[in-house]
Write a protein that holds these residues in place. Structure first.
Motif, mmCIF file in Angstrom:
data_model
loop_
_atom_site.group_PDB
_atom_site.id
_atom_site.type_symbol
_atom_site.label_atom_id
_atom_site.label_comp_id
_atom_site.label_asym_id
_atom_site.label_seq_id
_atom_site.Cartn_x
_atom_site.Cartn_y
_atom_site.Cartn_z
ATOM 1 N N LEU A 183 42.042 79.810 42.834
ATOM 2 C CA LEU A 183 41.663 79.347 44.130
ATOM 3 C C LEU A 183 40.811 80.194 44.900
ATOM 4 O O LEU A 183 40.435 81.230 45.281
ATOM 5 N N THR A 184 38.962 79.669 45.801
ATOM 6 C CA THR A 184 37.754 79.682 45.961
ATOM 7 C C THR A 184 37.571 79.913 46.819
ATOM 8 O O THR A 184 38.488 79.361 47.408
ATOM 9 N N PRO A 185 37.273 80.707 47.857
ATOM 10 C CA PRO A 185 36.849 79.879 49.508
ATOM 11 C C PRO A 185 36.062 78.630 49.400
ATOM 12 O O PRO A 185 36.220 77.639 50.292
ATOM 13 N N GLY A 186 35.216 78.787 48.281
ATOM 14 C CA GLY A 186 34.526 77.485 48.101
ATOM 15 C C GLY A 186 35.823 75.750 48.063
ATOM 16 O O GLY A 186 34.962 74.474 48.864
ATOM 17 N N GLU A 187 36.685 76.215 47.455
ATOM 18 C CA GLU A 187 37.809 75.026 47.579
ATOM 19 C C GLU A 187 38.121 74.713 48.774
ATOM 20 O O GLU A 187 38.721 73.213 48.751
ATOM 21 N N VAL A 188 38.938 75.269 49.071
ATOM 22 C CA VAL A 188 39.636 75.991 50.013
ATOM 23 C C VAL A 188 38.483 75.355 51.411
ATOM 24 O O VAL A 188 39.469 74.110 52.259
ATOM 25 N N LYS A 189 37.202 75.598 51.683
ATOM 26 C CA LYS A 189 36.387 74.697 52.112
ATOM 27 C C LYS A 189 36.189 72.777 51.749
ATOM 28 O O LYS A 189 35.945 72.810 53.194
ATOM 29 N N ALA A 190 36.260 72.893 51.034
ATOM 30 C CA ALA A 190 36.278 71.452 50.564
ATOM 31 C C ALA A 190 37.230 71.117 51.287
ATOM 32 O O ALA A 190 37.074 70.072 51.678
ATOM 33 N N ALA A 191 38.646 71.441 51.045
ATOM 34 C CA ALA A 191 39.241 70.821 50.995
ATOM 35 C C ALA A 191 39.511 71.076 52.232
ATOM 36 O O ALA A 191 39.923 69.495 52.750
ATOM 37 N N ALA A 192 39.202 71.635 53.237
ATOM 38 C CA ALA A 192 39.340 71.043 54.590
ATOM 39 C C ALA A 192 38.187 70.820 55.051
ATOM 40 O O ALA A 192 38.150 69.171 56.093
ATOM 41 N N LEU A 193 36.651 70.319 54.421
ATOM 42 C CA LEU A 193 36.086 69.294 55.134
ATOM 43 C C LEU A 193 36.900 68.120 54.912
ATOM 44 O O LEU A 193 35.970 66.871 55.474
ATOM 45 N N ALA A 235 56.553 58.982 49.684
ATOM 46 C CA ALA A 235 57.521 60.975 50.153
ATOM 47 C C ALA A 235 55.975 62.355 50.414
ATOM 48 O O ALA A 235 56.487 62.259 51.207
ATOM 49 N N LEU A 236 55.326 61.835 50.004
ATOM 50 C CA LEU A 236 54.091 62.074 50.605
ATOM 51 C C LEU A 236 52.972 61.780 51.782
ATOM 52 O O LEU A 236 52.988 59.746 50.696
ATOM 53 N N LYS A 237 52.034 61.640 52.213
ATOM 54 C CA LYS A 237 51.180 60.929 52.697
ATOM 55 C C LYS A 237 49.920 61.095 52.294
ATOM 56 O O LYS A 237 49.349 59.900 52.283
ATOM 57 N N GLY A 238 49.898 61.968 51.718
ATOM 58 C CA GLY A 238 48.531 62.544 51.324
ATOM 59 C C GLY A 238 49.106 64.232 50.709
ATOM 60 O O GLY A 238 50.027 64.426 50.605
ATOM 61 N N ALA A 239 47.794 63.917 49.645
ATOM 62 C CA ALA A 239 47.946 65.901 49.567
ATOM 63 C C ALA A 239 46.599 66.667 49.248
ATOM 64 O O ALA A 239 45.607 65.203 48.769
ATOM 65 N N ILE A 240 46.787 68.228 48.643
ATOM 66 C CA ILE A 240 45.401 68.680 48.458
ATOM 67 C C ILE A 240 46.253 69.213 47.759
ATOM 68 O O ILE A 240 47.156 70.371 47.618
ATOM 69 N N LEU A 241 45.764 68.820 46.465
ATOM 70 C CA LEU A 241 45.908 69.624 44.906
ATOM 71 C C LEU A 241 45.186 70.475 44.458
ATOM 72 O O LEU A 241 44.147 70.125 43.832
ATOM 73 N N HIS A 242 45.586 71.825 44.177
ATOM 74 C CA HIS A 242 44.448 73.211 43.490
ATOM 75 C C HIS A 242 44.657 73.421 42.741
ATOM 76 O O HIS A 242 45.822 73.639 42.259
ATOM 77 N N HIS A 243 44.071 73.071 41.243
ATOM 78 C CA HIS A 243 44.070 72.905 39.849
ATOM 79 C C HIS A 243 45.362 72.437 38.984
ATOM 80 O O HIS A 243 46.330 73.087 38.701
ATOM 81 N N PRO A 244 46.351 70.908 39.275
ATOM 82 C CA PRO A 244 46.452 70.295 39.173
ATOM 83 C C PRO A 244 46.977 69.403 37.667
ATOM 84 O O PRO A 244 45.556 69.548 37.211
ATOM 85 N N MET A 245 47.695 69.543 36.810
ATOM 86 C CA MET A 245 47.687 69.022 35.872
ATOM 87 C C MET A 245 48.910 67.503 36.205
ATOM 88 O O MET A 245 48.996 67.032 37.022
ATOM 89 N N VAL A 246 48.324 66.971 34.897
ATOM 90 C CA VAL A 246 48.934 65.394 34.856
ATOM 91 C C VAL A 246 50.470 65.996 34.555
ATOM 92 O O VAL A 246 50.864 66.309 33.711
ATOM 93 N N PRO A 247 51.620 65.425 35.364
ATOM 94 C CA PRO A 247 52.980 65.882 35.843
ATOM 95 C C PRO A 247 53.655 64.924 34.489
ATOM 96 O O PRO A 247 54.316 65.976 33.593
ATOM 97 N N ARG A 248 53.384 63.337 34.767
ATOM 98 C CA ARG A 248 53.841 62.939 33.260
ATOM 99 C C ARG A 248 52.925 61.822 33.091
ATOM 100 O O ARG A 248 52.175 61.779 33.876
ATOM 101 N N ARG A 249 53.265 61.015 31.626
ATOM 102 C CA ARG A 249 52.330 60.308 31.305
ATOM 103 C C ARG A 249 53.623 59.361 30.735
ATOM 104 O O ARG A 249 53.781 59.436 30.088
ATOM 105 N N GLY A 250 52.017 58.316 30.599
ATOM 106 C CA GLY A 250 53.286 56.802 30.044
ATOM 107 C C GLY A 250 54.702 56.520 30.754
ATOM 108 O O GLY A 250 55.083 55.696 30.537
ATOM 109 N N ILE A 251 54.451 56.769 32.295
ATOM 110 C CA ILE A 251 55.191 55.758 33.429
ATOM 111 C C ILE A 251 54.633 55.325 34.337
ATOM 112 O O ILE A 251 53.304 55.152 34.769
ATOM 113 N N GLU A 252 54.735 54.771 35.022
ATOM 114 C CA GLU A 252 54.022 53.406 36.316
ATOM 115 C C GLU A 252 54.288 53.896 37.144
ATOM 116 O O GLU A 252 55.109 54.523 37.778
#
Length: 200
Positions: A185-195, A118-135
Motif C-alpha cells: 500500500l503506497t502513499p500515492g495510492e492513499v493520496k489517490a483514494a483521498a482525492l 451493507a455499505l454506502k461505498g468502499a475504498i479497496l486496496h489490492h482486493p480480489m474477486v471474492p466470489r464468482r458465478g453469483i448474481e
C-alpha cells in the motif's frame, strides 16, 4: 468482534469501517482514515480468524484460494456486527464506507457482493474477486475506489479489472487506480483514494 470505535463530532460524516490485511490488527489502518477524512467516525475491526497466529477475516485454502463456505459465513457475521455496532454507538447504519487492504478489502467486497445495503461505498486496496458465478445485488447507488498494483504478485491486473467489471455491471460507480508497484500500500495510492473520496 474486537474493534476500536472513534466518534466524530459531525453527524453528517460517514463511519469508516477499517479492515486490515492478513496479520494486521485494528490499529493498522487508523492512519488511512486520518488521511482520507479525519472528521469521520471510525470503526476498526480485527478479523476473527487466525492463520498461524495471523488475524484474518476468513479462511483460505491456499494463497489466493478462498474457503468459500467460511467467506460466506464470515461476511454474514461482519454484516450482523455492523448492525449491532450502529445501534451500540448510534451511528447511521446506511452511511458506512469500508476502507480495506488485501484480506480486509476482500471481505469488504464480499459485503457488497452479498448485501445490497451493507455499505454506502468502499475504498479497496489490492482486493480480489471474492466470489464468482453469483448474481450481485443492485449497487447503482454505490461508489467504489480500487487501488491496484501493475506488478502485484498476489492480485493480478486481470483480477483487479474483473472486480471492476463485476461491480460496474451491478451498477456501481467504480474508479480503478493503478500504481506501478506490487502488493504494498503506497502513499500515492492513499493520496489517490483521498482525492477520490473528497471530490464527491
Amino acid at each position: 468482534m474486537k474493534h476500536i470505535f472513534k466518534q466524530s463530532n459531525d453527524s453528517t460524516k460517514p463511519t469508516f469501517l477499517l479492515l486490515h490485511g492478513t496479520g494486521g490488527t485494528e490499529e493498522d489502518l487508523l492512519p488511512l482514515a486520518e488521511a482520507i477524512d479525519k472528521d469521520s467516525n471510525v470503526l476498526s475491526v480485527r478479523g476473527n480468524v487466525s492463520e498461524n497466529g495471523m488475524p484474518r477475516f476468513f479462511k483460505r485454502l491456499a494463497e489466493g484460494v478462498f474457503d468459500e463456505k467460511d467467506l460466506i459465513a464470515r461476511t454474514k457475521e461482519l454484516n450482523e456486527f455492523l448492525d449491532e455496532a450502529a445501534e451500540k454507538y448510534s451511528f447511521d447504519r446506511n452511511n458506512i464506507v469500508a476502507i480495506g487492504y488485501s484480506n480486509g478489502a476482500n471481505i469488504a467486497a464480499s459485503l457488497m457482493f452479498h448485501y445490497q445495503d451493507a455499505l454506502k461505498g468502499a475504498i479497496l486496496h489490492h482486493p480480489m474477486v471474492p466470489r464468482r458465478g453469483i448474481e450481485l445485488p443492485d449497487l447503482s447507488d454505490k461508489r467504489v475506489f480500487i487501488g491496484a498494483g501493475t506488478n502485484d504478485p498476489i492480485c493480478s491486473a486481470r483480477e483487479s479489472e474483473n472486480l471492476t467489471s463485476l461491480l460496474e455491471n451491478a451498477g456501481a460507480d467504480v474508479e480503478l487506480h493503478w500504481e506501478n508497484r506490487g502488493h504494498q500500500l503506497t502513499p500515492g495510492e492513499v493520496k489517490a483514494a483521498a482525492l477520490w473520496y473528497n471530490k464527491n
